[in-house]
Design a protein around this motif. Structure first.
Motif, mmCIF file in Angstrom:
data_model
loop_
_atom_site.group_PDB
_atom_site.id
_atom_site.type_symbol
_atom_site.label_atom_id
_atom_site.label_comp_id
_atom_site.label_asym_id
_atom_site.label_seq_id
_atom_site.Cartn_x
_atom_site.Cartn_y
_atom_site.Cartn_z
ATOM 1 N N UNK A 98 -10.056 2.888 -9.828
ATOM 2 C CA UNK A 98 -8.833 2.095 -9.619
ATOM 3 C C UNK A 98 -9.056 1.035 -8.539
ATOM 4 N N UNK A 119 -9.847 1.178 -5.523
ATOM 5 C CA UNK A 119 -9.300 1.380 -4.189
ATOM 6 C C UNK A 119 -10.354 1.109 -3.130
ATOM 7 N N UNK A 166 -4.123 -0.686 -11.534
ATOM 8 C CA UNK A 166 -3.658 0.482 -10.780
ATOM 9 C C UNK A 166 -2.405 1.091 -11.389
ATOM 10 N N UNK A 185 -3.729 12.063 -4.288
ATOM 11 C CA UNK A 185 -4.604 12.169 -3.124
ATOM 12 C C UNK A 185 -4.788 13.615 -2.670
ATOM 13 N N UNK A 201 1.186 13.288 -0.218
ATOM 14 C CA UNK A 201 1.622 12.204 0.666
ATOM 15 C C UNK A 201 2.891 11.529 0.167
ATOM 16 N N UNK A 253 6.487 9.747 0.432
ATOM 17 C CA UNK A 253 7.101 8.945 1.475
ATOM 18 C C UNK A 253 8.200 9.771 2.145
ATOM 19 N N UNK A 254 8.486 9.492 3.404
ATOM 20 C CA UNK A 254 9.579 10.211 4.078
ATOM 21 C C UNK A 254 10.933 9.732 3.566
ATOM 22 N N UNK A 263 10.156 4.638 -6.283
ATOM 23 C CA UNK A 263 9.374 3.658 -5.514
ATOM 24 C C UNK A 263 8.601 2.712 -6.442
ATOM 25 N N UNK A 289 7.717 -2.330 -9.939
ATOM 26 C CA UNK A 289 7.326 -2.914 -11.222
ATOM 27 C C UNK A 289 8.496 -3.345 -12.075
ATOM 28 N N UNK A 345 9.962 15.568 2.438
ATOM 29 C CA UNK A 345 9.144 16.268 3.429
ATOM 30 C C UNK A 345 9.606 17.708 3.638
ATOM 31 N N UNK A 364 -1.797 6.248 4.995
ATOM 32 C CA UNK A 364 -1.618 6.757 3.635
ATOM 33 C C UNK A 364 -0.445 6.092 2.905
ATOM 34 N N UNK A 365 0.550 5.626 3.661
ATOM 35 C CA UNK A 365 1.673 4.954 3.005
ATOM 36 C C UNK A 365 1.191 3.703 2.282
ATOM 37 N N UNK A 381 -1.871 3.159 1.293
ATOM 38 C CA UNK A 381 -2.772 3.558 0.221
ATOM 39 C C UNK A 381 -2.002 3.963 -1.030
ATOM 40 N N UNK A 382 -0.976 4.803 -0.838
ATOM 41 C CA UNK A 382 -0.193 5.255 -1.979
ATOM 42 C C UNK A 382 0.441 4.063 -2.664
ATOM 43 N N UNK A 383 1.053 3.202 -1.859
ATOM 44 C CA UNK A 383 1.753 2.069 -2.428
ATOM 45 C C UNK A 383 0.799 1.196 -3.240
ATOM 46 N N UNK A 384 -0.357 0.882 -2.673
ATOM 47 C CA UNK A 384 -1.322 0.060 -3.404
ATOM 48 C C UNK A 384 -1.803 0.777 -4.658
ATOM 49 N N UNK A 385 -2.013 2.086 -4.545
ATOM 50 C CA UNK A 385 -2.532 2.820 -5.695
ATOM 51 C C UNK A 385 -1.491 2.887 -6.810
ATOM 52 N N UNK A 386 -0.219 2.671 -6.471
ATOM 53 C CA UNK A 386 0.813 2.647 -7.512
ATOM 54 C C UNK A 386 0.939 1.256 -8.127
ATOM 55 N N UNK A 420 4.319 -6.427 -1.401
ATOM 56 C CA UNK A 420 5.257 -5.342 -1.721
ATOM 57 C C UNK A 420 4.982 -4.125 -0.851
ATOM 58 N N UNK A 469 7.839 -2.673 1.352
ATOM 59 C CA UNK A 469 8.502 -1.412 1.000
ATOM 60 C C UNK A 469 7.867 -0.174 1.617
ATOM 61 N N UNK A 470 6.582 -0.221 1.952
ATOM 62 C CA UNK A 470 5.939 1.003 2.417
ATOM 63 C C UNK A 470 5.532 0.935 3.886
ATOM 64 N N UNK A 482 9.184 1.658 7.940
ATOM 65 C CA UNK A 482 8.782 2.695 8.885
ATOM 66 C C UNK A 482 8.400 2.107 10.250
ATOM 67 N N UNK A 507 13.910 8.798 9.326
ATOM 68 C CA UNK A 507 12.572 8.707 8.777
ATOM 69 C C UNK A 507 11.602 9.469 9.644
ATOM 70 N N UNK A 508 11.480 10.721 9.362
ATOM 71 C CA UNK A 508 10.515 11.497 10.137
ATOM 72 C C UNK A 508 9.298 11.768 9.273
ATOM 73 N N UNK A 509 8.106 11.677 9.863
ATOM 74 C CA UNK A 509 6.935 12.052 9.088
ATOM 75 C C UNK A 509 5.865 12.593 9.989
#
Ligand SMILES: Nc1ncnc2c1ncn2[C@@H]1O[C@H](COP(=O)(O)OP(=O)(O)O)[C@@H](O)[C@H]1O
Ligand SMILES: [Mg+2]
Lengths: 250, 285
Positions: free
Chosen positions: A50, A52, A83, A90, A94, A96-97, A106, A111, A145, B166-167, B169-174, B180, B184-185, B189, B283-285
């Motif tokens: 993908x 990454x 992607x 992962x 992970x 999001x909060x 999300x 999209x 979470x 990781x926020x 990373x996840x966003x890009x991987x989506x 964006x 958004x990610x 925060x 927003x707790x993480x």
């Protein structure tokens, strides 16, 4: 057909040759496991599919990876489309909060969606596909979470499913989970295989044996052996594979 | 053999010295607050806070100065916050590590070290004279805004960097684009940190006299400003004026004004802290 065809793939982190001449064909609607000792390049290979690895500035790649007749390593590749098609789960869950609901929407917000499908429907279907709907249908507003790690990992898969990928990449998706949760995620993977091609990296040989149809054994950046999971585990052709499987290293 | 201190004794001495140093640093703050309250509290009344100054500022209230400072605080933030945040996003997310970026960063660091009177003169020559905005709220806000930029940029960069990797990373991987992902990610925060940093640093900057001296502040203007091109009174300058230019003024009026300025700053700080706690809880993480 969502095969992934890898042809003479080489990858360098700066001067370090992390993938050496890897060629393989990953089959549609099957589970393919990539095993090997830590540091052998499993995650690196997965993250080529993908793109990454592009986030790392020192990365350089050569070779071809063909998905749907397109070489995704070409500079013209539309990374957004790639992607969307090739999603990733992962190692650590992970989410999001945000609430369960917002986690799943999300990708949709990014999209956009076809008008005939509503967010509510997609959230419901995505949660159903990871077998979380019954547990969470009354808790969609709850923060992700607060879920158990297993539920979080399922939610992450649901978040991915919502954007309608065709290939799922999973990088040690169970390494943060206990054995019971691990077994249930493995069941889920077998369920998901009906609709998606899955590539899973794992350092857990039993897991590879349990869930996968094909297994690739990597060592020091090279693909040593790639075959039917049954064959690999019962009649490995290479000495290195056999040594690894019998626990002589790694 | 050399005689050595008993480790227990030296530990005690070190502790005492450290404690004393900590105490010394808060003594001035405490003393200032006590003195200001003691001398100024008797001047504070509803009338003092809400009426116009009278009698050559020897009597009446400080309402226009309070309003002026309020406008300046808000007005400056309207310019400095978006500009600072966008600049910080560029610098920490997009800018490549090269000579141009290094010069930019160096410039920002140095901007933070420029004395405030220099900002005042800069505002006078650029906004008041060259851009013909006159001595006005607009000129004052712009001058304050420029002075606020470095700390907003720094606060924003810190806040962006502290968002878990990781926020992104996840966003890009989506399949999200870089923008964006930031939108958004990352930004949601980073927001608590950005807002707190902004409010805290702006609270302090609006207490400064030098940047508003030539750009907006009126010596005596017993009415409220009617547009952004008006001058206005402002608390810090008013305090300076009544303490140095008005002979025979009652002490409690001066200290009362100081007290209001301190309370203004402290309540802004408090607002910043409350916003931060609120957003953190969400927003707790
Ligand atoms: N960003 C990076 N920069 C430099 N070297 C890296 C980077 N990421 C991984 N490597 C190196 O590449 C090799 C393969 O890493 P990885 O793919 O993470 O292994 P695995 O997932 O099999 O444990 C390791 O030797 C690792 O040190
Ligand atoms: Mg790995």
């Amino acid at each position: 057909m969502n095969d992934i065809i890898v042809e003479n793939l080489n990858l360098w982190y700066d001067k370090f040759h992390a993938l050496e001449n890897v060629s393989m064909k990953i089959n549609d609607k099957k589970i393919t496991a990539i095993i090997g000792p830590s540091g052998c390049g499993k995650s690196t290979l997965l993250r080529v599919f993908n793109r990454m690895n592009d986030l790392i500035e020192t990365v350089r790649m050569e070779g071809k990876i063909i998905i749907d007749d397109e070489n995704i390593l070409s500079p013209e590749t539309d990374l957004v489309a790639l992607r969307k098609k090739v999603g990733m789960v992962f190692q650590r869950p992970n989410p999001f909060p945000l609430s369960v609901y917002k986690n799943i929407t999300f990708g949709l917000e990014i999209h956009g969606i076809n008008s005939e499908d509503s967010f509510d429907n997609i959230v419901e279907n995505s949660l159903k596909s990871v077998l979380l709907w019954d547990d969470l249908k009354d808790k969609l507003k709850k923060s992700a979470l607060e879920l158990s790690l297993e539920q979080q990992q399922r939610l992450c898969i649901a978040r991915l499913v919502a954007v309608k990928p065709e290939i799922l990449l999973m990088d040690e998706p169970c390494s943060a989970l206990d054995p019971v949760s691990t077994a249930r995620i493995e069941e889920l993977m077998i369920e998901l295989k009906k609709n998606y091609s899955i590539v899973i990296v794992t350092h857990n040989m039993q897991q590879a044996a349990r869930v996968s149809d094909f297994t690739a054994f990597m060592y020091l950046g090279e693909l040593i052996e790639y075959n039917d999971t049954n064959n690999i585990f019962t009649r490995p052709e290479k000495k290195q594979t056999e040594d690894y499987l019998t626990g002589r290293y790694g | 053999m050399k005689k050595r201190f008993n480790p227990k004794t030296s530990q005690k001495i070190a502790f005492t010295i450290l404690l004393l140093s900590a105490l010394v640093t808060i003594i001035p703050v405490v003393v200032i607050i006590i003195v200001v309250i003691k001398n100024g509290i008797s001047a504070i009344s509803w009338e003092f806070l809400t009426s116009m100054p009278k009698n050559g500022m020897r009597a009446g209230g400080i309402f226009p100065a309070i309003v002026g400072t309020f406008y300046l605080t808000i007005g400056a933030t309207i310019f400095s916050l978006p500009l600072g945040v966008l600049a910080a996003i560029y610098l920490s997310e997009y800018a490549k590590e090269n000579r141009f970026t290094r010069i930019l960063n160096l410039g920002i660091v140095n901007l933070a070290g420029v004395p405030s009177i220099v900002y005042g003169l800069f505002g006078l020559s650029l906004f008041v004279i060259y851009m013909k905005l006159g001595v006005s709220i607009l000129s004052g806000c712009l001058t304050l805004a420029i002075m606020e930029l470095p700390s907003i940029i720094t606060a924003t960069k810190t806040a962006l960097n502290s968002v878990p990797k990781q926020f992104r990373e996840v966003s890009l991987s989506l399949g999200a684009t870089k923008w964006q992902t930031i939108r958004y990610a990352v930004l949601p925060y980073a927001l608590p940190g950005i807002i707190t940093g902004t409010v805290l640093s702006n609270a302090r900057k609006t207490g400064e006299t030098a940047p508003i001296l030539f750009t907006v502040a009126a010596f005596y203007l017993p009415r409220l400003p009617s547009s952004v091109f008006d001058q206005t009174m402002a608390l810090p300058y008013h305090l300076y004026v009544i303490s140095t230019q008005i002979p025979g003024i009652e002490k409690n009026i001066t200290y009362g004004t100081a007290l209001v300025l301190i309370i203004f700053t402290l309540s802004l700080n408090l607002v910043g802290i409350i916003i931060r706690t609120r957003l953190r809880k969400q927003k707790k993480w």
